[in-house]
Scaffold this motif. Structure first.
Motif, PDB file in Angstrom:
ATOM      1  N   MET A   1       0.836  -1.199   0.000  1.00 61.70           N
ATOM      2  CA  MET A   1       0.000   0.000   0.000  1.00 61.70           C
ATOM      3  C   MET A   1       0.872   1.250   0.000  1.00 61.70           C
ATOM      4  N   ARG A   2       0.698   2.076  -1.011  1.00 65.84           N
ATOM      5  CA  ARG A   2       1.377   3.368  -1.050  1.00 65.84           C
ATOM      6  C   ARG A   2       0.469   4.417  -0.416  1.00 65.84           C
ATOM      7  N   LEU A   3       0.984   5.173   0.541  1.00 67.22           N
ATOM      8  CA  LEU A   3       0.180   6.164   1.252  1.00 67.22           C
ATOM      9  C   LEU A   3       0.731   7.557   1.018  1.00 67.22           C
ATOM     10  N   VAL A   4      -0.150   8.457   0.574  1.00 71.16           N
ATOM     11  CA  VAL A   4       0.185   9.871   0.408  1.00 71.16           C
ATOM     12  C   VAL A   4      -0.612  10.650   1.448  1.00 71.16           C
ATOM     13  N   LYS A   5       0.097  11.265   2.427  1.00 69.38           N
ATOM     14  CA  LYS A   5      -0.571  12.024   3.484  1.00 69.38           C
ATOM     15  C   LYS A   5      -0.383  13.516   3.219  1.00 69.38           C
ATOM     16  N   LEU A   6      -1.491  14.238   3.224  1.00 67.15           N
ATOM     17  CA  LEU A   6      -1.475  15.669   2.944  1.00 67.15           C
ATOM     18  C   LEU A   6      -2.027  16.434   4.151  1.00 67.15           C
ATOM     19  N   ASP A   7      -1.444  17.595   4.426  1.00 64.98           N
ATOM     20  CA  ASP A   7      -1.966  18.429   5.512  1.00 64.98           C
ATOM     21  C   ASP A   7      -3.357  18.945   5.169  1.00 64.98           C
ATOM     22  N   ALA A   8      -3.519  19.389   3.904  1.00 62.45           N
ATOM     23  CA  ALA A   8      -4.803  19.911   3.462  1.00 62.45           C
ATOM     24  C   ALA A   8      -4.917  19.758   1.957  1.00 62.45           C
ATOM     25  N   ILE A   9      -6.140  19.520   1.500  1.00 62.49           N
ATOM     26  CA  ILE A   9      -6.400  19.388   0.057  1.00 62.49           C
ATOM     27  C   ILE A   9      -7.894  19.639  -0.146  1.00 62.49           C
ATOM     28  N   ASP A  10      -8.244  20.089  -1.344  1.00 62.44           N
ATOM     29  CA  ASP A  10      -9.665  20.336  -1.584  1.00 62.44           C
ATOM     30  C   ASP A  10     -10.469  19.050  -1.592  1.00 62.44           C
ATOM     31  N   LEU A  16      -6.346  12.076  -6.019  1.00 60.42           N
ATOM     32  CA  LEU A  16      -5.957  10.728  -6.420  1.00 60.42           C
ATOM     33  C   LEU A  16      -6.282  10.477  -7.888  1.00 60.42           C
ATOM     34  N   LYS A  17      -7.400  11.016  -8.369  1.00 60.05           N
ATOM     35  CA  LYS A  17      -7.724  10.887  -9.791  1.00 60.05           C
ATOM     36  C   LYS A  17      -6.661  11.559 -10.653  1.00 60.05           C
ATOM     37  N   ALA A  18      -6.185  12.719 -10.214  1.00 60.64           N
ATOM     38  CA  ALA A  18      -5.146  13.427 -10.965  1.00 60.64           C
ATOM     39  C   ALA A  18      -3.842  12.635 -10.973  1.00 60.64           C
ATOM     40  N   LEU A  19      -3.504  12.033  -9.848  1.00 60.40           N
ATOM     41  CA  LEU A  19      -2.297  11.188  -9.784  1.00 60.40           C
ATOM     42  C   LEU A  19      -2.416  10.010 -10.745  1.00 60.40           C
ATOM     43  N   SER A  20      -3.588   9.418 -10.791  1.00 59.93           N
ATOM     44  CA  SER A  20      -3.800   8.272 -11.658  1.00 59.93           C
ATOM     45  C   SER A  20      -3.711   8.656 -13.126  1.00 59.93           C
ATOM     46  N   GLN A  21      -4.239   9.806 -13.467  1.00 56.53           N
ATOM     47  CA  GLN A  21      -4.197  10.255 -14.854  1.00 56.53           C
ATOM     48  C   GLN A  21      -2.781  10.586 -15.306  1.00 56.53           C
ATOM     49  N   ALA A  22      -1.936  10.979 -14.348  1.00 60.09           N
ATOM     50  CA  ALA A  22      -0.555  11.334 -14.682  1.00 60.09           C
ATOM     51  C   ALA A  22       0.319  10.109 -14.921  1.00 60.09           C
ATOM     52  N   ASN A  24       0.396   5.360 -14.290  1.00 58.89           N
ATOM     53  CA  ASN A  24      -0.220   4.176 -13.694  1.00 58.89           C
ATOM     54  C   ASN A  24       0.159   4.057 -12.221  1.00 58.89           C
ATOM     55  N   LEU A  25      -0.843   3.884 -11.390  1.00 64.07           N
ATOM     56  CA  LEU A  25      -0.617   3.722  -9.957  1.00 64.07           C
ATOM     57  C   LEU A  25      -0.942   2.293  -9.549  1.00 64.07           C
ATOM     58  N   GLU A  26      -0.236   1.827  -8.523  1.00 65.19           N
ATOM     59  CA  GLU A  26      -0.490   0.485  -8.025  1.00 65.19           C
ATOM     60  C   GLU A  26      -1.821   0.438  -7.286  1.00 65.19           C
ATOM     61  N   ASP A  27      -2.419  -0.745  -7.280  1.00 63.46           N
ATOM     62  CA  ASP A  27      -3.647  -0.952  -6.521  1.00 63.46           C
ATOM     63  C   ASP A  27      -3.459  -0.542  -5.067  1.00 63.46           C
ATOM     64  N   PHE A  28      -4.528   0.004  -4.486  1.00 61.21           N
ATOM     65  CA  PHE A  28      -4.592   0.376  -3.082  1.00 61.21           C
ATOM     66  C   PHE A  28      -3.663   1.542  -2.735  1.00 61.21           C
ATOM     67  N   THR A  29      -3.312   2.364  -3.721  1.00 60.53           N
ATOM     68  CA  THR A  29      -2.685   3.644  -3.416  1.00 60.53           C
ATOM     69  C   THR A  29      -3.708   4.493  -2.668  1.00 60.53           C
ATOM     70  N   VAL A  30      -3.284   5.108  -1.567  1.00 63.13           N
ATOM     71  CA  VAL A  30      -4.204   5.847  -0.696  1.00 63.13           C
ATOM     72  C   VAL A  30      -3.741   7.293  -0.548  1.00 63.13           C
ATOM     73  N   VAL A  31      -4.697   8.206  -0.589  1.00 59.25           N
ATOM     74  CA  VAL A  31      -4.456   9.609  -0.256  1.00 59.25           C
ATOM     75  C   VAL A  31      -5.323   9.944   0.950  1.00 59.25           C
ATOM     76  N   SER A  32      -4.715  10.547   1.965  1.00 57.50           N
ATOM     77  CA  SER A  32      -5.487  10.962   3.140  1.00 57.50           C
ATOM     78  C   SER A  32      -5.099  12.388   3.529  1.00 57.50           C
ATOM     79  N   GLN A  36      -9.871  18.410   4.554  1.00 62.71           N
ATOM     80  CA  GLN A  36     -10.419  18.376   3.200  1.00 62.71           C
ATOM     81  C   GLN A  36     -11.373  19.553   3.054  1.00 62.71           C
ATOM     82  N   THR A  37     -11.018  20.504   2.205  1.00 59.78           N
ATOM     83  CA  THR A  37     -11.745  21.768   2.141  1.00 59.78           C
ATOM     84  C   THR A  37     -12.982  21.725   1.258  1.00 59.78           C
ATOM     85  N   LYS A  38     -13.022  20.779   0.312  1.00 62.39           N
ATOM     86  CA  LYS A  38     -14.165  20.699  -0.587  1.00 62.39           C
ATOM     87  C   LYS A  38     -14.581  19.241  -0.770  1.00 62.39           C
ATOM     88  N   GLY A  39     -14.789  18.567   0.343  1.00 59.07           N
ATOM     89  CA  GLY A  39     -15.195  17.173   0.287  1.00 59.07           C
ATOM     90  C   GLY A  39     -16.531  17.020  -0.410  1.00 59.07           C
TER      91      GLY A  39
END
Length: 242
Positions: A1-10, A16-22, A24-32, A36-39
């Motif tokens: 599992m690859r984990l990307v932890k952010l202090d703040a994001i919209d 995560l969709k933007a990362l995927s479009q840029a 190929n990402l491995e299964d179960f890549t996680v962004v937390s 979250q300002t615009k959940g």
């Protein structure tokens, strides 16, 4: 599992969709994120979360969904994974309020939002967003919301919860591949108010009584009506009144 932890994001889903479009990402890549300002919720609803108190995450799954007509299958698998995670913590009276809210008793404690993208090679990439109310105690103006903290009077480790959700998702995917029907039954067994006469309202404001029987293969809610007919409803067509 690859984990990307952010202090703040919209939106963790959008990130995560933007990362995927840029690439190929491995299964179960996680962004937390803690903020979250615009959940987003279903049908454009906003998902507001107190900073640092809750689990706000998105996880990527490649090619689980075979075609567009079977998108709801991932909803089944992930909803059961979240229920399993919370049941391991002995959270009481858990249920799934169709199509993808998680309740304890009559209180909403989590919401799920799944967004799917079709790549040029035909691969379907799914981003699953989860907002789980963990340690938040103030839900002013939200009488139907609660948190693990309020329910149990305990504090919870959000990082440990994230790992548990992903591990249970992996188990649910494996279980689906072995017996999809059994997983569907597990989802339906956990449906909020299944088998109980409940009031519903159509998008046009018409109220009626129905009894939840389950879900269709495409995720429509199957209701037994007062005339003894079973009818299927899309998410935009009705809402439960409770």
């Amino acid at each position: 599992m690859r984990l990307v932890k952010l202090d703040a994001i919209d939106s963790t889903n959008d990130y995560l969709k933007a990362l995927s479009q840029a690439g190929n990402l491995e299964d179960f890549t996680v962004v937390s994120t803690d903020n979250q300002t615009k959940g987003k919720g279903q049908m454009g609803a906003k998902w507001n979360s107190e900073v640092g108190k809750n689990l706000t995450m998105s996880v990527l799954v490649n090619d689980f969904v075979a075609d567009a007509s079977r998108l709801f299958e991932l909803n089944i698998v992930f909803s059961v994974a979240v229920i399993d995670t919370l049941r391991q913590l002995e959270i009481p009276q858990l249920s799934i309020k169709w199509p993808n809210d998680i309740l304890s008793g009559n209180k909403k404690i989590a919401g799920i939002l799944i967004e799917n993208s079709l790549k040029s090679d035909g691969q379907i990439v799914s981003v699953i967003g989860l907002g789980l109310n963990v340690n938040q105690e103030n839900f002013e103006g939200l009488p139907q919301a609660s948190s693990l903290r309020l329910i149990t009077n305990a504090f919870f480790d959000k990082d440990a919860l994230l790992v548990s959700v992903v591990e249970n998702l992996k188990k649910s995917i494996d279980a689906w591949s072995l017996d999809a029907q059994k997983m569907t039954e597990a989802y339906e067994e956990n449906l909020f108010k299944k088998g109980i006469p409940m009031p519903f309202e159509t998008a046009e404001g018409v109220r009626f009584m129905g009894i939840i029987q389950g879900v269709s293969a495409t995720g429509k809610l199957r209701l037994l009506l007062e005339d003894d007919n079973i009818k299927e409803y899309d998410i935009k067509a009705i809402k439960m009144l409770y």
